[in-house]
Design a protein around this motif. Structure first.
Motif, mmCIF file in Angstrom:
data_model
loop_
_atom_site.group_PDB
_atom_site.id
_atom_site.type_symbol
_atom_site.label_atom_id
_atom_site.label_comp_id
_atom_site.label_asym_id
_atom_site.label_seq_id
_atom_site.Cartn_x
_atom_site.Cartn_y
_atom_site.Cartn_z
ATOM 1 N N VAL A 156 0.680 -1.119 -0.150
ATOM 2 C CA VAL A 156 -0.004 -0.014 -0.353
ATOM 3 C C VAL A 156 0.674 1.041 -0.024
ATOM 4 O O VAL A 156 1.494 1.112 -0.052
ATOM 5 C CB VAL A 156 -1.044 -0.278 1.043
ATOM 6 C CG1 VAL A 156 -2.067 -0.998 1.040
ATOM 7 C CG2 VAL A 156 -0.110 -0.237 2.420
ATOM 8 N N GLU A 157 0.455 2.324 -0.296
ATOM 9 C CA GLU A 157 0.974 3.383 -0.251
ATOM 10 C C GLU A 157 0.295 4.169 0.931
ATOM 11 O O GLU A 157 -0.614 4.570 1.494
ATOM 12 C CB GLU A 157 0.534 4.712 -1.823
ATOM 13 C CG GLU A 157 1.358 5.684 -1.825
ATOM 14 C CD GLU A 157 -0.105 6.756 -2.848
ATOM 15 O OE1 GLU A 157 -0.228 7.574 -2.559
ATOM 16 O OE2 GLU A 157 0.756 6.263 -3.996
ATOM 17 N N TYR A 158 1.279 5.137 2.076
ATOM 18 C CA TYR A 158 0.499 5.538 3.123
ATOM 19 C C TYR A 158 1.742 6.507 3.182
ATOM 20 O O TYR A 158 2.957 6.264 3.162
ATOM 21 C CB TYR A 158 0.807 4.563 4.312
ATOM 22 C CG TYR A 158 1.063 4.654 5.719
ATOM 23 C CD1 TYR A 158 -0.281 5.238 6.439
ATOM 24 C CD2 TYR A 158 2.183 5.175 6.464
ATOM 25 C CE1 TYR A 158 -0.553 5.773 7.151
ATOM 26 C CE2 TYR A 158 1.774 6.026 7.620
ATOM 27 C CZ TYR A 158 0.070 6.046 8.427
ATOM 28 O OH TYR A 158 0.247 6.412 9.325
ATOM 29 N N GLN B 175 16.625 -1.614 -0.784
ATOM 30 C CA GLN B 175 17.234 -1.503 -1.193
ATOM 31 C C GLN B 175 16.715 0.405 -1.613
ATOM 32 O O GLN B 175 16.807 1.315 -2.651
ATOM 33 C CB GLN B 175 17.028 -1.871 -3.338
ATOM 34 C CG GLN B 175 17.554 -3.091 -2.977
ATOM 35 C CD GLN B 175 17.686 -3.721 -4.335
ATOM 36 O OE1 GLN B 175 16.867 -3.497 -5.175
ATOM 37 N NE2 GLN B 175 18.147 -4.609 -4.727
ATOM 38 N N HIS B 176 17.201 1.411 -0.507
ATOM 39 C CA HIS B 176 17.308 2.541 0.114
ATOM 40 C C HIS B 176 15.709 2.872 -0.726
ATOM 41 O O HIS B 176 15.618 4.077 -0.978
ATOM 42 C CB HIS B 176 17.665 2.784 -0.784
ATOM 43 C CG HIS B 176 19.146 3.270 -0.808
ATOM 44 N ND1 HIS B 176 19.831 2.961 0.281
ATOM 45 C CD2 HIS B 176 20.416 2.108 -1.901
ATOM 46 C CE1 HIS B 176 21.173 2.729 0.124
ATOM 47 N NE2 HIS B 176 21.759 2.288 -0.809
ATOM 48 N N SER B 177 14.334 2.468 -0.515
ATOM 49 C CA SER B 177 13.239 2.399 -0.954
ATOM 50 C C SER B 177 12.293 1.718 0.307
ATOM 51 O O SER B 177 12.614 0.764 0.679
ATOM 52 C CB SER B 177 12.648 1.659 -2.115
ATOM 53 O OG SER B 177 13.192 2.289 -3.134
ATOM 54 N N ILE B 178 11.162 2.731 0.355
ATOM 55 C CA ILE B 178 10.292 2.486 1.755
ATOM 56 C C ILE B 178 9.194 1.651 1.566
ATOM 57 O O ILE B 178 8.448 2.894 0.837
ATOM 58 C CB ILE B 178 9.862 3.868 3.174
ATOM 59 C CG1 ILE B 178 11.317 3.977 3.583
ATOM 60 C CG2 ILE B 178 9.078 3.269 3.812
ATOM 61 C CD1 ILE B 178 11.698 4.983 4.267
ATOM 62 N N TYR B 179 8.274 0.763 1.631
ATOM 63 C CA TYR B 179 7.289 0.176 1.159
ATOM 64 C C TYR B 179 6.346 -0.110 2.570
ATOM 65 O O TYR B 179 7.048 0.024 3.536
ATOM 66 C CB TYR B 179 7.981 -0.883 0.565
ATOM 67 C CG TYR B 179 8.660 -1.319 -0.507
ATOM 68 C CD1 TYR B 179 8.106 -0.994 -1.731
ATOM 69 C CD2 TYR B 179 10.344 -1.575 -0.507
ATOM 70 C CE1 TYR B 179 9.012 -1.416 -2.691
ATOM 71 C CE2 TYR B 179 10.835 -1.828 -1.481
ATOM 72 C CZ TYR B 179 10.200 -1.244 -3.151
ATOM 73 O OH TYR B 179 10.399 -1.272 -4.222
ATOM 74 N N TYR B 180 5.278 0.003 2.536
ATOM 75 C CA TYR B 180 4.245 -0.552 3.498
ATOM 76 C C TYR B 180 3.704 -1.447 3.202
ATOM 77 O O TYR B 180 3.088 -1.911 1.966
ATOM 78 C CB TYR B 180 3.323 0.544 3.852
ATOM 79 C CG TYR B 180 4.333 1.760 3.720
ATOM 80 C CD1 TYR B 180 4.191 1.957 5.993
ATOM 81 C CD2 TYR B 180 4.743 2.769 3.428
ATOM 82 C CE1 TYR B 180 5.112 3.144 6.026
ATOM 83 C CE2 TYR B 180 4.966 4.136 3.875
ATOM 84 C CZ TYR B 180 5.783 4.057 5.316
ATOM 85 O OH TYR B 180 6.084 4.941 5.179
#
Length: 89
Positions: free
Chosen positions: A11-13, A72-77
Motif C-alpha cells: 500500500v501507499e501510506y 534497497q533505499h526504498s520504503i514499502y508499506y
C-alpha cells in the motif's frame, strides 16, 4: 518494486506531518490522539489474497498492523489481509 506474497497487500501510506504552527499554546509533552484506522491506496496485491481489491483502490486498515519495510533505499508499506477493515467503493 516489491511484489507482495503470502496474503500481503502493498500500500501507499503517507504518515501525517506534525503541524506546530497553529497559534494555540500547548504543553511541550502534549500529543494529539492518534487514529487507530487509516485510509491507504493499494499498489499491489498478492495472488492468494481473498479480499476483492485492485490496484488504486482505497482500503481502511488497522494502522498498528502496518509494516514499514526498507529494501534497497526504498520504503514499502505492507499489510496482511486480516487487518483490512474495508474497501472504499
Amino acid at each position: 518494486m516489491l511484489r507482495p506474497v503470502n496474503r500481503h497487500i502493498l500500500v501507499e501510506y503517507s504518515p501525517p506531518q506534525e503541524n506546530k504552527d497553529s497559534g494555540i499554546l500547548l504543553p511541550d509533552d502534549y500529543k494529539p490522539p492518534e487514529q487507530n484506522h487509516v485510509l491507504v491506496k493499494v499498489l499491489s496485491v498478492a495472488e492468494d489474497v481473498s479480499i476483492r481489491c485492485d490496484t488504486n483502490d482505497e482500503i481502511l486498515i488497522d494502522k498498528k498492523m502496518l509494516n514499514e519495510i526498507s529494501v534497497q533505499h526504498s520504503i514499502y508499506y505492507l499489510i496482511l489481509e486480516n487487518y483490512v477493515i474495508g474497501v472504499i467503493e
